[in-house]
Write an enzyme that holds these catalytic residues in place. Structure first.
Site, PDB file in Angstrom:
ATOM      1  N   ASP A 153      -9.461  -8.128 -18.710  1.00  0.00           N
ATOM      2  CA  ASP A 153      -9.972  -8.819 -19.724  1.00  0.00           C
ATOM      3  C   ASP A 153      -8.934  -9.643 -20.052  1.00  0.00           C
ATOM      4  O   ASP A 153      -7.890  -8.699 -20.990  1.00  0.00           O
ATOM      5  CB  ASP A 153     -11.328  -8.478 -20.632  1.00  0.00           C
ATOM      6  CG  ASP A 153     -11.235  -9.573 -21.336  1.00  0.00           C
ATOM      7  OD1 ASP A 153     -10.846 -11.048 -21.647  1.00  0.00           O
ATOM      8  OD2 ASP A 153     -12.476  -9.220 -22.474  1.00  0.00           O
ATOM      9  N   HIS A 175       0.619  -1.684   0.076  1.00  0.00           N
ATOM     10  CA  HIS A 175       0.115   0.009   0.057  1.00  0.00           C
ATOM     11  C   HIS A 175       1.306   1.333  -0.213  1.00  0.00           C
ATOM     12  O   HIS A 175      -0.144   2.229  -0.321  1.00  0.00           O
ATOM     13  CB  HIS A 175      -1.112   0.542   1.326  1.00  0.00           C
ATOM     14  CG  HIS A 175      -2.312   0.762   1.062  1.00  0.00           C
ATOM     15  ND1 HIS A 175      -2.299   1.782   0.406  1.00  0.00           N
ATOM     16  CD2 HIS A 175      -3.526   0.800   1.393  1.00  0.00           C
ATOM     17  CE1 HIS A 175      -3.800   2.184   0.684  1.00  0.00           C
ATOM     18  NE2 HIS A 175      -4.260   1.688   0.646  1.00  0.00           N
TER      19      HIS A 175
END
Length: 452
Positions: free
Chosen positions: A383, A164
């Site tokens: 995708d 993070h």
């Protein structure tokens, strides 16, 4: 769920990182982020229009997809070269081209069986075990880790966990979409990051996490194992909630605004039920600052270009539109002028002043509920060439956290017309929220992704 680790390796960038880019300095915002990992998992069924005669066909397709993932990841890392390195300290990343830690795992379960009723406590199995350590040493820690879990049916779970200190939700979404675009040879959709954040928001040599910063966080820190639930608001519920949140003072509330305000309202009811009386509470919402400057010079900047806007709620009974209005007021303070004030040599001084101002608000609250929205980050557009994911999840926070905050992540639903809220609360508060009839009239708790 049985899970077998098949292999572990490092995927290196396809071309070496130039020597002048080997050390990446974290920006001022990054230095205020504690070391932990942000994770998400994407689930892909085997494409149903593929004709399969036996299990060897599945193995062949899976093998091809794994090879494509590794090759395209290697190409992607030439643009996201920080992800193939290690954290050096609180101030920089060693972009040493060691590569992204890549784990391949298999399970005898089918993806459909798992998604019929996902067990949230098992989701941490879909990211590398090393990524399950939420806090720990910084020096030498990997920046990014990926696990691909292969289901018996040929479906895949692709789990990504990223340090993070280097990335926020938008950065993670940018990386995943770029990786998928390269894999599917859709280069028009590939957006590459820039590394200008540390130039615009220079880091400081001293430890910025001083007493003032910690005073914002420590009073609200909880210990123990939290409870995690998913509350899904479909398109119809969203339309109703947005209508309730609309007033003369609040026009066109967003999905995130309406859901955040509504969940905060119902969580305050649970807090009051437990304590027996009303206390002031803080609605704290992450603000993405990238688009606050026109023209945007930091829209695709790597890092944590964000702030927490804090709205104090002191009223016992408050309407939904009132909460949205208060949240908008709090967020409006963090505009282009605010972002400009944090740039350059004077940025650190103004940063500290902003923290002090926040502290004056936070000290008036008995507790805080933190919200972050990953909506509109395009996570359902990832995708790789065999279709978009059927579901995108967070991980099993209740299995990983030993210290935590009241925390809520808002995600898109698959059709982008609803919101899936991942709610993290102490068990006794969650037990009350689960019985909230008003909440359950708008949201479905822990539904199957097939029903969303």
């Amino acid at each position: 769920m049985d899970l077998e680790i098949i292999s572990k390796e490092f995927i290196k960038p396809s071309s070496p990182t130039p020597s002048n880019l080997r050390t990446h300095k974290l920006c001022l915002f990054d230095q205020y982020v504690d070391h932990s990992y942000a994770s998400c998992v994407h689930y892909y069924p085997l494409n149903h229009n593929i004709s399969l005669s036996n299990s060897s066909d599945i193995d062949h397709i899976v093998s091809e997809r794994l090879q494509l993932l590794k090759q395209s990841l290697s190409e992607t890392l030439t643009h996201f070269y920080t992800l193939g390195g290690n954290l050096k300290d609180d101030y920089s990343v060693d972009c040493n081209d060691e590569g992204v830690y890549f784990v391949e795992a298999r399970t005898k379960s089918s993806l459909k069986e798992f998604l019929n009723q996902p067990n949230l406590s098992l989701l941490s199995k879909f990211i590398p075990e090393e990524g399950n350590e939420r806090n720990g040493r910084i020096a030498g820690a990997r920046v990014d880790m990926i696990q691909v879990t292969i289901f018996a049916c040929g479906g895949l779970a692709i789990g990504n966990t990223m340090a993070h200190m280097v990335a926020d939700g938008m950065t993670i979404g940018l990386f995943l979409k770029c990786w998928a675009a390269i894999a599917s040879k859709n280069m028009e959709a590939a957006i590459f990051p820039n590394y200008n954040s540390s130039l615009i928001f220079p880091p400081v040599d001293e430890d910025p996490k001083d007493a003032a910063w910690r005073s914002l966080k420590n009073p609200f820190l909880k210990t123990g194992r939290p409870a995690t639930r998913r509350f899904v608001f479909d398109a119809k519920s969203m339309a109703n909630l947005k209508a309730r949140a609309t007033s003369s003072g609040v026009q066109n509330p967003s999905r995130s605004e309406a859901v955040s305000a509504f969940l905060f309202k119902q969580i305050m009811v649970a807090f009051k039920t437990k304590s027996g009386f009303h206390k002031p509470h803080l609605l704290s919402h992450v603000v993405n600052l990238r688009r606050k400057i026109k023209p945007s010079i930091i829209e695709y900047s790597l890092g944590n270009i964000l702030w927490h806007a804090n709205a104090l709620c002191t009223e016992d009974e408050v309407e939904l539109d009132g909460l949205v209005y208060g949240m908008r007021e709090a967020i409006a303070k963090y505009n282009g002028d605010f972002v400009k004030s944090l740039q350059g040599d004077e940025g650190f001084v103004n940063f500290r002043k902003a923290i002090k101002d926040d502290g004056e608000v936070c000290c008036k609250a008995a507790d805080r509920v933190m919200f972050t929205s990953w909506c509109n980050f395009g996570f359902y557009d990832v995708d790789f060439g065999w279709g978009k994911p059927i579901w995108m999840s967070s991980v099993g926070w209740d299995e990983l956290a030993t210290t935590f905050y009241n925390f809520i992540i808002l995600n898109d639903t698959r059709l982008r017309d609803g919101v899936e809220a991942w709610v993290l609360l102490p068990e006794e508060d969650m037990a009350l929220l689960e019985l909230d009839k008003e909440l359950l009239a708008f949201a479905t708790m822990d539904p199957s992704p097939f029903d969303i």
